[in-house]
Design a protein around this motif. Structure first.
Motif, PDB file in Angstrom:
ATOM      1  N   LEU A  16       4.384  16.259   8.633  1.00  0.00           N
ATOM      2  CA  LEU A  16       4.183  16.514   6.892  1.00  0.00           C
ATOM      3  C   LEU A  16       2.946  15.482   6.978  1.00  0.00           C
ATOM      4  CD1 LEU A  16       4.645  17.780   4.193  1.00  0.00           C
ATOM      5  CD2 LEU A  16       6.301  16.064   4.130  1.00  0.00           C
ATOM      6  N   ALA A  17       2.305  14.848   5.894  1.00  0.00           N
ATOM      7  CA  ALA A  17       1.521  14.662   6.208  1.00  0.00           C
ATOM      8  C   ALA A  17       0.681  14.886   4.376  1.00  0.00           C
ATOM      9  CB  ALA A  17      -0.330  14.276   7.105  1.00  0.00           C
ATOM     10  N   GLN A  18       0.695  13.867   3.602  1.00  0.00           N
ATOM     11  CA  GLN A  18       0.682  13.102   1.833  1.00  0.00           C
ATOM     12  C   GLN A  18      -0.063  12.244   1.931  1.00  0.00           C
ATOM     13  OE1 GLN A  18       4.695  14.423   0.032  1.00  0.00           O
ATOM     14  NE2 GLN A  18       4.402  16.529   0.206  1.00  0.00           N
ATOM     15  N   ARG A  19      -1.015  12.333   1.103  1.00  0.00           N
ATOM     16  CA  ARG A  19      -1.794  11.663   0.720  1.00  0.00           C
ATOM     17  C   ARG A  19      -0.844  11.424  -1.065  1.00  0.00           C
ATOM     18  NH1 ARG A  19      -6.192  11.828  -2.997  1.00  0.00           N
ATOM     19  NH2 ARG A  19      -7.244   9.983  -2.402  1.00  0.00           N
ATOM     20  N   LYS A  20      -1.166  10.589  -1.224  1.00  0.00           N
ATOM     21  CA  LYS A  20      -0.529   9.589  -2.633  1.00  0.00           C
ATOM     22  C   LYS A  20      -1.950   8.681  -3.128  1.00  0.00           C
ATOM     23  CE  LYS A  20       2.255  10.227  -4.952  1.00  0.00           C
ATOM     24  NZ  LYS A  20       2.709  11.841  -6.018  1.00  0.00           N
ATOM     25  N   VAL A  21      -2.402   8.261  -4.255  1.00  0.00           N
ATOM     26  CA  VAL A  21      -2.524   7.207  -5.216  1.00  0.00           C
ATOM     27  C   VAL A  21      -1.929   6.572  -6.040  1.00  0.00           C
ATOM     28  CG1 VAL A  21      -4.579   6.234  -6.059  1.00  0.00           C
ATOM     29  CG2 VAL A  21      -4.853   8.300  -4.210  1.00  0.00           C
ATOM     30  N   PHE A  22      -1.501   5.297  -5.954  1.00  0.00           N
ATOM     31  CA  PHE A  22      -0.584   4.263  -6.918  1.00  0.00           C
ATOM     32  C   PHE A  22      -1.508   3.172  -7.677  1.00  0.00           C
ATOM     33  CE2 PHE A  22       1.936   5.107  -2.684  1.00  0.00           C
ATOM     34  CZ  PHE A  22       2.802   6.386  -3.980  1.00  0.00           C
ATOM     35  N   SER A  23      -1.129   2.976  -8.133  1.00  0.00           N
ATOM     36  CA  SER A  23      -1.739   2.201  -8.961  1.00  0.00           C
ATOM     37  C   SER A  23      -1.119   0.455  -9.305  1.00  0.00           C
ATOM     38  CB  SER A  23      -1.748   2.393 -10.805  1.00  0.00           C
ATOM     39  OG  SER A  23      -0.729   2.490 -11.545  1.00  0.00           O
ATOM     40  N   GLY A  24      -1.842  -0.107 -10.143  1.00  0.00           N
ATOM     41  CA  GLY A  24      -1.652  -2.160  -9.548  1.00  0.00           C
ATOM     42  C   GLY A  24      -2.148  -2.507  -8.683  1.00  0.00           C
ATOM     43  N   ASP A  25      -1.987  -4.196  -8.070  1.00  0.00           N
ATOM     44  CA  ASP A  25      -1.864  -4.982  -7.675  1.00  0.00           C
ATOM     45  C   ASP A  25      -1.310  -4.394  -6.162  1.00  0.00           C
ATOM     46  OD1 ASP A  25       0.834  -6.122  -8.036  1.00  0.00           O
ATOM     47  OD2 ASP A  25       0.454  -7.285  -8.856  1.00  0.00           O
ATOM     48  N   ARG A  26      -1.773  -5.641  -4.902  1.00  0.00           N
ATOM     49  CA  ARG A  26      -0.959  -4.915  -3.850  1.00  0.00           C
ATOM     50  C   ARG A  26      -0.045  -5.209  -3.528  1.00  0.00           C
ATOM     51  NH1 ARG A  26      -3.959  -5.669   1.082  1.00  0.00           N
ATOM     52  NH2 ARG A  26      -2.810  -6.394   3.024  1.00  0.00           N
ATOM     53  N   GLU A  27       1.133  -6.467  -4.086  1.00  0.00           N
ATOM     54  CA  GLU A  27       2.175  -6.347  -4.273  1.00  0.00           C
ATOM     55  C   GLU A  27       3.138  -4.414  -5.236  1.00  0.00           C
ATOM     56  OE1 GLU A  27       6.523  -7.223  -4.281  1.00  0.00           O
ATOM     57  OE2 GLU A  27       5.522  -8.263  -3.486  1.00  0.00           O
ATOM     58  N   ALA A  28       2.369  -3.559  -6.070  1.00  0.00           N
ATOM     59  CA  ALA A  28       3.018  -2.545  -6.389  1.00  0.00           C
ATOM     60  C   ALA A  28       2.320  -1.424  -5.563  1.00  0.00           C
ATOM     61  CB  ALA A  28       2.314  -2.417  -7.991  1.00  0.00           C
ATOM     62  N   VAL A  29       1.723  -1.665  -5.216  1.00  0.00           N
ATOM     63  CA  VAL A  29       1.109  -0.596  -4.419  1.00  0.00           C
ATOM     64  C   VAL A  29       2.582  -0.510  -3.386  1.00  0.00           C
ATOM     65  CG1 VAL A  29      -0.839  -0.090  -2.726  1.00  0.00           C
ATOM     66  CG2 VAL A  29      -1.448  -0.399  -5.418  1.00  0.00           C
ATOM     67  N   ARG A  30       2.489  -1.435  -2.708  1.00  0.00           N
ATOM     68  CA  ARG A  30       3.255  -1.852  -1.174  1.00  0.00           C
ATOM     69  C   ARG A  30       4.463  -1.037  -1.681  1.00  0.00           C
ATOM     70  NH1 ARG A  30       3.229  -6.670   1.520  1.00  0.00           N
ATOM     71  NH2 ARG A  30       3.128  -5.539   3.861  1.00  0.00           N
ATOM     72  N   ARG A  31       4.772  -1.461  -3.136  1.00  0.00           N
ATOM     73  CA  ARG A  31       5.981  -1.282  -2.908  1.00  0.00           C
ATOM     74  C   ARG A  31       6.548   0.126  -3.327  1.00  0.00           C
ATOM     75  NH1 ARG A  31      10.859  -4.038  -5.269  1.00  0.00           N
ATOM     76  NH2 ARG A  31       9.341  -5.595  -5.197  1.00  0.00           N
TER      77      ARG A  31
END
Length: 164
Positions: free
Chosen positions: A132-147
């Protein structure tokens, strides 16, 4: 998701893996090993986690988990094709029943119109199911995206592969 919530989720994932007598591995780029770290923060995790791969560079993706040069040059490191190959290669190299892969653009720069900062592709390989492969787009700074990427990866593994 807080650190305590991530540990709780990791403990739950570990419980499912233990009941299934299964192991999981990771191939991580933008999360830099955070998923593996959270998994191994749980006491007893060696029963269901033996190794992970931090494949931050394209060379590491090729050498450690077998991503093809054609996929990297044709689609880019942050793509469906690459995370599929990362997950499948990691699962095979680690002899694990499950694998999580992640590649994305955590920021603060490096994004484009097609792949803005916060874009993360995930791959999930299983010994018994189609990758399975899925794409997401997260918001926030680098830390927030990684978390957020770390949490989403564990939630998806749990909900789509382990609970069934």
């Amino acid at each position: 998701m807080t650190d305590n919530e991530l540990i709780q989720l990791s403990t739950e994932v570990g419980g499912y893996l233990k009941r299934l007598n299964a192991t999981v591995t990771t191939a991580e780029s933008c999360t830099g090993g955070w998923i593996a770290k959270i998994l191994t923060d749980v006491a007893g995790s060696s029963q269901w986690f033996e190794r992970g791969f931090v494949t931050y560079s394209n060379d590491a993706k090729q050498e450690l988990v077998g991503v093809s040069v054609d996929s990297l040059t044709g689609y880019g490191a942050v793509s469906e094709q690459v995370v599929r190959e990362m997950a499948e290669g990691a699962r095979e190299k680690a002899c694990a029943q499950f694998a999580i892969s992640v590649s994305g653009i955590a920021g603060p720069d490096g994004g484009s119109a097609e792949k803005p900062v916060g874009t993360v592709w995930f791959g999930f390989a299983s010994a018994t199911a189609e990758t399975l492969a899925q794409r997401k787009v997260f918001s926030g700074d680098r830390e927030a995206v990684r978390r957020q990427a770390t949490a989403w990866a564990l939630l998806t593994l749990r909900d789509h592969f382990l609970k069934n």
